[in-house]
Design a protein around this motif. Sequence first.
Motif, mmCIF file in Angstrom:
data_model
loop_
_atom_site.group_PDB
_atom_site.id
_atom_site.type_symbol
_atom_site.label_atom_id
_atom_site.label_comp_id
_atom_site.label_asym_id
_atom_site.label_seq_id
_atom_site.Cartn_x
_atom_site.Cartn_y
_atom_site.Cartn_z
ATOM 1 N N GLY A 129 2.643 48.376 79.160
ATOM 2 C CA GLY A 129 2.830 47.134 78.436
ATOM 3 C C GLY A 129 2.585 45.920 79.314
ATOM 4 O O GLY A 129 2.025 44.915 78.872
ATOM 5 N N ALA A 130 2.976 46.004 80.575
ATOM 6 C CA ALA A 130 2.744 44.888 81.500
ATOM 7 C C ALA A 130 1.251 44.658 81.673
ATOM 8 O O ALA A 130 0.775 43.515 81.669
ATOM 9 N N GLU A 131 0.493 45.729 81.805
ATOM 10 C CA GLU A 131 -0.951 45.612 81.942
ATOM 11 C C GLU A 131 -1.576 45.049 80.666
ATOM 12 O O GLU A 131 -2.518 44.258 80.716
ATOM 13 N N ALA A 132 -1.059 45.441 79.510
ATOM 14 C CA ALA A 132 -1.560 44.922 78.240
ATOM 15 C C ALA A 132 -1.291 43.425 78.126
ATOM 16 O O ALA A 132 -2.167 42.655 77.705
ATOM 17 N N ASN A 133 -0.096 42.982 78.510
ATOM 18 C CA ASN A 133 0.228 41.555 78.473
ATOM 19 C C ASN A 133 -0.652 40.765 79.432
ATOM 20 O O ASN A 133 -1.129 39.678 79.096
ATOM 21 N N GLU A 134 -0.861 41.312 80.619
ATOM 22 C CA GLU A 134 -1.729 40.645 81.591
ATOM 23 C C GLU A 134 -3.148 40.519 81.042
ATOM 24 O O GLU A 134 -3.780 39.459 81.164
ATOM 25 N N CYS A 152 -4.024 40.366 77.880
ATOM 26 C CA CYS A 152 -4.008 39.356 76.810
ATOM 27 C C CYS A 152 -4.084 37.947 77.382
ATOM 28 O O CYS A 152 -4.820 37.090 76.872
ATOM 29 N N ILE A 153 -3.345 37.688 78.434
ATOM 30 C CA ILE A 153 -3.358 36.365 79.063
ATOM 31 C C ILE A 153 -4.735 36.067 79.641
ATOM 32 O O ILE A 153 -5.281 34.986 79.433
#
Length: 120
Positions: free
Chosen positions: A107-112, A114-115
């Motif tokens: 999830g952290a990689e997905a959020n990164e 997206c940003i």
Amino acid sequence: MSHAFNAVKAEEEHLLCRSYSRYPLAIARGKGARLWDVDGKEYVDLLAGIAVAGLGHCNDEICETLERQCRKLWHVSNLFYQQEQLDLARLLLSTSHHGKAFFCNSGAEANEACIKLARR
């Protein structure tokens, strides 16, 4: 609280670090949207899990599909090519207006991602 519940709770306190509070419920099994505790009391599972899709418990079709897949291949890193990933990408892209899919490991990689994509 029952003897069965207290036994599970005592073992948990002995074996696990406490990181958050738990509900006073020891789950023994599930089927569909139903759960049963160690004393056989039935509940409707309205929680499903944390950050997961609520697919129910022990769904025959899902279990058969997972068993078939795990006998072939279970987890493969994004460092390797794999047809199943391409099949999933094709399916996802057929429902969106995007040209490419991006699979990541957390999830952290997905959020990164997206940003970064939003900035781009």
